[in-house]
Design a protein around this motif. Structure first.
Motif, PDB file in Angstrom:
ATOM      1  N   PRO A   1       0.855  -1.194   0.000  1.00 20.23           N
ATOM      2  CA  PRO A   1       0.000   0.000   0.000  1.00 20.23           C
ATOM      3  C   PRO A   1       0.889   1.241   0.000  1.00 20.23           C
ATOM      4  CG  PRO A   1      -0.591  -1.516   1.779  1.00 20.23           C
ATOM      5  CD  PRO A   1       0.722  -1.980   1.225  1.00 20.23           C
TER       6      PRO A   1
ATOM      7  N   GLN B   1       0.903   5.846   0.170  1.00 21.53           N
ATOM      8  CA  GLN B   1       0.249   7.143   0.210  1.00 21.53           C
ATOM      9  C   GLN B   1       0.482   7.864  -1.102  1.00 21.53           C
ATOM     10  OE1 GLN B   1       2.128   8.723   3.910  1.00 21.53           O
ATOM     11  NE2 GLN B   1       0.039   9.262   4.459  1.00 21.53           N
TER      12      GLN B   1
ATOM     13  N   HIS C   1      -7.492  10.612   4.768  1.00 20.83           N
ATOM     14  CA  HIS C   1      -6.240   9.873   4.674  1.00 20.83           C
ATOM     15  C   HIS C   1      -5.806   9.828   3.214  1.00 20.83           C
ATOM     16  CE1 HIS C   1      -7.363   6.096   2.690  1.00 20.83           C
ATOM     17  NE2 HIS C   1      -8.475   6.091   3.401  1.00 20.83           N
TER      18      HIS C   1
ATOM     19  N   TRP D   1      -4.153   7.116   1.614  1.00 23.37           N
ATOM     20  CA  TRP D   1      -3.669   5.777   1.279  1.00 23.37           C
ATOM     21  C   TRP D   1      -4.445   5.089   0.161  1.00 23.37           C
ATOM     22  CZ3 TRP D   1       0.691   3.478   3.035  1.00 23.37           C
ATOM     23  CH2 TRP D   1       1.326   4.100   4.118  1.00 23.37           C
ATOM     24  N   ARG D   2      -3.695   4.414  -0.692  1.00 22.20           N
ATOM     25  CA  ARG D   2      -4.235   3.480  -1.672  1.00 22.20           C
ATOM     26  C   ARG D   2      -3.853   2.068  -1.229  1.00 22.20           C
ATOM     27  NH1 ARG D   2      -4.931   3.090  -7.224  1.00 22.20           N
ATOM     28  NH2 ARG D   2      -6.903   2.413  -6.299  1.00 22.20           N
ATOM     29  N   PRO D   3      -4.749   1.086  -1.404  1.00 20.52           N
ATOM     30  CA  PRO D   3      -4.392  -0.291  -1.077  1.00 20.52           C
ATOM     31  C   PRO D   3      -3.386  -0.837  -2.090  1.00 20.52           C
ATOM     32  CG  PRO D   3      -6.529  -0.221  -2.146  1.00 20.52           C
ATOM     33  CD  PRO D   3      -6.113   1.207  -1.927  1.00 20.52           C
TER      34      PRO D   3
ATOM     35  N   GLU E   1      -4.686  -3.650   3.721  1.00 23.73           N
ATOM     36  CA  GLU E   1      -4.996  -2.339   4.282  1.00 23.73           C
ATOM     37  C   GLU E   1      -5.622  -1.435   3.224  1.00 23.73           C
ATOM     38  OE1 GLU E   1      -2.029  -0.681   7.340  1.00 23.73           O
ATOM     39  OE2 GLU E   1      -0.790  -1.907   6.008  1.00 23.73           O
ATOM     40  N   HIS E   2      -6.662  -0.752   3.606  1.00 24.80           N
ATOM     41  CA  HIS E   2      -7.323   0.287   2.808  1.00 24.80           C
ATOM     42  C   HIS E   2      -8.083  -0.249   1.593  1.00 24.80           C
ATOM     43  CE1 HIS E   2      -5.590   3.299   5.377  1.00 24.80           C
ATOM     44  NE2 HIS E   2      -4.393   2.783   5.182  1.00 24.80           N
TER      45      HIS E   2
ATOM     46  N   ASP F   1     -11.320   1.381   2.180  1.00 17.42           N
ATOM     47  CA  ASP F   1     -11.413   2.847   2.194  1.00 17.42           C
ATOM     48  C   ASP F   1     -10.333   3.480   1.312  1.00 17.42           C
ATOM     49  OD1 ASP F   1      -9.236   2.263   3.790  1.00 17.42           O
ATOM     50  OD2 ASP F   1      -9.760   3.644   5.404  1.00 17.42           O
ATOM     51  N   ASP F   2     -10.221   2.978   0.104  1.00 14.37           N
ATOM     52  CA  ASP F   2      -9.271   3.498  -0.879  1.00 14.37           C
ATOM     53  C   ASP F   2      -9.530   4.978  -1.137  1.00 14.37           C
ATOM     54  OD1 ASP F   2      -7.625   3.909  -3.092  1.00 14.37           O
ATOM     55  OD2 ASP F   2      -8.970   2.867  -4.482  1.00 14.37           O
ATOM     56  N   VAL F   3      -8.476   5.795  -1.042  1.00 15.07           N
ATOM     57  CA  VAL F   3      -8.643   7.230  -1.269  1.00 15.07           C
ATOM     58  C   VAL F   3      -9.170   7.513  -2.671  1.00 15.07           C
ATOM     59  CG1 VAL F   3      -6.250   7.583  -2.020  1.00 15.07           C
ATOM     60  CG2 VAL F   3      -7.530   9.499  -1.064  1.00 15.07           C
TER      61      VAL F   3
END
Length: 286
Positions: A200, A202, A219, A221-223, A248-249, A252-254
């Motif tokens: 992952p 940022q 946030h 972050w990209r998974p 992770e993420h 909730d992928d940006v």
């Protein structure tokens, strides 16, 4: 975090993304869109009207207006328009563009695609550095049409971040084609690619997009994901990304680009690596 990560600034990534977009999409900053005036008027009017509605509904002040003006100027100066649009806008454009697709799901391209990656056979490995960090991954599958017919000679263009979440061609100190390749399927449309599982990452946060994220309390972050473009003669090309179950993420992928159909679940190979099979189905050319 490596020294390379620290040197991968938003300004450098933004400038590279802007330069790459202008080169790859064969456009210039003064190009005239091939759209009739009525449609331009409709879209521009509705966009401006929506901004007016937001201003009136939320009683936007002159201080807020001037902050927005300053921020918009800095997005251009930082070269971050490709990043901003690809992270927060492209997923909606992609949904509209592919809503009638019958085959595999697509998603956003993002700002880090580079054409012309080294050609690889149907069974091969993406270019890597000696002792490339990361968990080894065997990624294999088949490319077919919507009726199940194999597509021999289909092309998979594949690119990804490394174990630090960095892309070659957009971060310093990484070989030009690291973790990038163009794979041709065999006579049954099959492929098997050895790579590593990406990390992952940022999106760059020291530029204008980062200031927006901080101000909004979001946030960045990209998974972890694999990028792919899949194409074959007489078929519509597919642009997609594959994500890792439980990563992770993913939830909730940006960039809001994750779809359930694009989540893969690798299994252990027994030698410290993982393997996964994922097939691609291409629609006939429209």
């Amino acid at each position: 975090m490596s020294d390379t990560t620290l040197r991968a600034t938003a300004a450098a990534s933004g400038a590279s993304a802007t330069e790459r977009f202008l080169a790859d999409k064969a456009v210039t900053s003064t190009a005239v869109p091939r759209t009739d005036t009525a449609r331009v008027s409709t879209l521009a009017t509705e966009l401006i009207t929506a901004v007016h509605d937001i201003i009136r509904r939320h009683q936007v002040t002159y201080d807020e207006y001037n902050a927005l003006k300053s921020w918009l100027i800095s997005v251009g100066q930082d070269g971050e328009w490709p990043l901003f649009l690809d992270v927060w806008v492209e997923h909606a454009v992609e949904e509209v563009a592919t809503e009638s697709r019958q085959g595999s799901k697509g998603t956003i391209e993002g700002p880090y695609y580079v054409p012309g990656a080294p050609e690889l056979p149907s069974t091969g490995a993406l270019p890597t550095r000696d002792n490339e960090a990361g968990t080894p991954l065997l990624f294999r599958g088949q490319v077919t049409g919507i009726s199940g017919e194999p597509l021999p000679g289909a092309l998979l263009e594949m690119w990804q971040a490394d174990d630090d979440g960095l892309y070659s061609r957009f971060a310093p100190g990484i070989p030009e084609w690291n973790l990038r390749g163009s794979i041709a399927t065999d006579h049954e449309g099959r492929f098997a690619v050895t790579t590593i599982q990406p990390a992952p990452y940022q999106i760059p946060t020291d530029g204008s997009c980062g200031r927006l994220i901080t101000a909004a309390g979001w946030h960045a972050w990209r998974p972890a994901h694999l990028h792919l473009k899949v194409s074959a003669p007489d078929h519509d090309p597919l642009t997609t990304q594959l994500y890792f179950k439980g990563g992770e993420h993913v939830q909730d992928d940006v960039a809001r680009a994750v779809k359930p159909e694009l989540v893969i679940d690798p299994s252990p190979t027994g030698n410290g690596g993982n393997q996964v099979t994922y097939d691609f189905v291409l629609d006939p050319a429209s």
